[in-house]
Write a protein that holds these residues in place. Structure first.
Motif, short mmCIF file in Angstrom:
data_model
loop_
_atom_site.label_atom_id
_atom_site.label_comp_id
_atom_site.label_asym_id
_atom_site.label_seq_id
_atom_site.Cartn_x
_atom_site.Cartn_y
_atom_site.Cartn_z
N THR A 45 0.84 -1.21 0.00
CA THR A 45 0.00 0.00 0.00
C THR A 45 0.87 1.25 0.00
OG1 THR A 45 -1.83 -1.13 1.07
CG2 THR A 45 -1.76 1.25 1.35
N ASP A 168 -5.84 -0.89 -4.99
CA ASP A 168 -5.30 -1.56 -3.79
C ASP A 168 -6.29 -2.64 -3.34
OD1 ASP A 168 -3.83 -2.27 -1.62
OD2 ASP A 168 -3.85 -0.30 -0.66
N GLU A 169 -5.97 -3.88 -3.65
CA GLU A 169 -6.82 -5.03 -3.33
C GLU A 169 -8.28 -4.77 -3.74
OE1 GLU A 169 -6.07 -7.20 0.23
OE2 GLU A 169 -4.39 -5.92 0.77
MG LIG Z 1 -2.08 -2.77 2.12
#
Ligand SMILES: [Mg+2]
Ligand SMILES: Nc1ncnc2c1ncn2[C@@H]1O[C@H](COP(=O)(O)OP(=O)(O)OP(=O)(O)O)[C@@H](O)[C@H]1O
Length: 223
Positions: A45, A168-169
């Protein structure tokens, strides 16, 4: 198109120092669809936030489309981000008190684009992510499924036609079917529109659907 040279990120508090990224060198070409993988806490991240000009490196330089981000003032960085980068977060980050269409048009209104033009572009973006029904546009995020919320978040990321999408994911909160559909949608955007996409994932199968995987361990690239 995205170049990181000797990038380190150290988070310091009064008592501890965490090296989140450790002297990273990385190049992502225009039109690539890249995944970033690695164990929890390895710096994924942090890396995405630095690429997305949401955070600044402690050391090193980042260049996006030939622009040295460090050379921009705060306000210029925000403007650069708004014009060039689209973000998709695991938890959608939609505004609960705004309808679907209002969420999607928000980045355009910030840019000073007229409300009628913003509405039209937001409708087009929602159509591209498969949520073109007018009724859905008037719904609030709480009235949608997780997969639909993520589609709205993708539409919001896309609406300003950013050159780079940072995710992010993006399927972290979704079941495998809804997650698979989101990956297909990202692949379509990459193939048809030539979007450069950088996606953090914990899913090996998803990573295999991208051009290449960047692996991180303790803030370093695994080569
Ligand atoms: Mg992360
Ligand atoms: N704002 C912050 N202040 C202090 N330390 C931070 C901060 N943000 C992240 N860290 C630390 O930096 C390291 C990397 O965090 P990061 O969020 O980038 O990991 P990640 O790979 O995304 O993990 P996950 O898979 O769990 O999301 C971790 O040790 C984390 O505790």
């Amino acid at each position: 198109m995205i170049t990181l040279a000797s990038v380190s990120k150290i988070y310091r508090t009064t008592t501890i120092e965490t090296v989140a990224l450790n002297d990273l060198n990385l190049k992502i070409e225009k039109g690539e669809f890249v995944s970033i993988m690695g164990p929890s806490g390895c710096g994924k991240t942090t890396l995405l936030n630095i690429m997305g000009v949401l955070d600044t490196p402690t050391q090193g330089t980042i260049t996006i489309n030939g622009v040295d981000i460090d050379g921009l003032k705060n306000k210029e960085q925000a403007e650069f981000r708004n014009r060039n980068l689209g973000f998709i977060f695991q938890s959608y980050h939609l505004i609960r008190t705004l309808t679907v269409i209002e969420n999607v048009e928000l980045p355009l209104l910030y840019r000073g684009i007229s409300s009628s033009k913003s509405r039209q572009l937001a409708e087009e973006a929602l159509e591209r992510v498969g949520l073109g029904h007018k009724i859905r546009m008037r719904h609030f995020p709480s009235q949608l499924s997780g997969g639909q919320c993520q589609r709205v978040a993708i539409a919001r990321a896309l609406v300003g036609e950013p050159k780079v999408l940072l995710a992010d994911e993006p399927t972290g909160n979704l079941d495998s079917v809804a997650g698979g559909e989101i990956i297909e949608l990202l692949q379509k955007l990459n193939k048809e529109d030539g979007q450069t996409i950088v996606m953090v994932t914990h899913n090996e199968k998803q990573a295999r659907q991208t051009y290449r995987t960047i692996r991180l361990l303790d803030g370093k690239l695994v080569v």
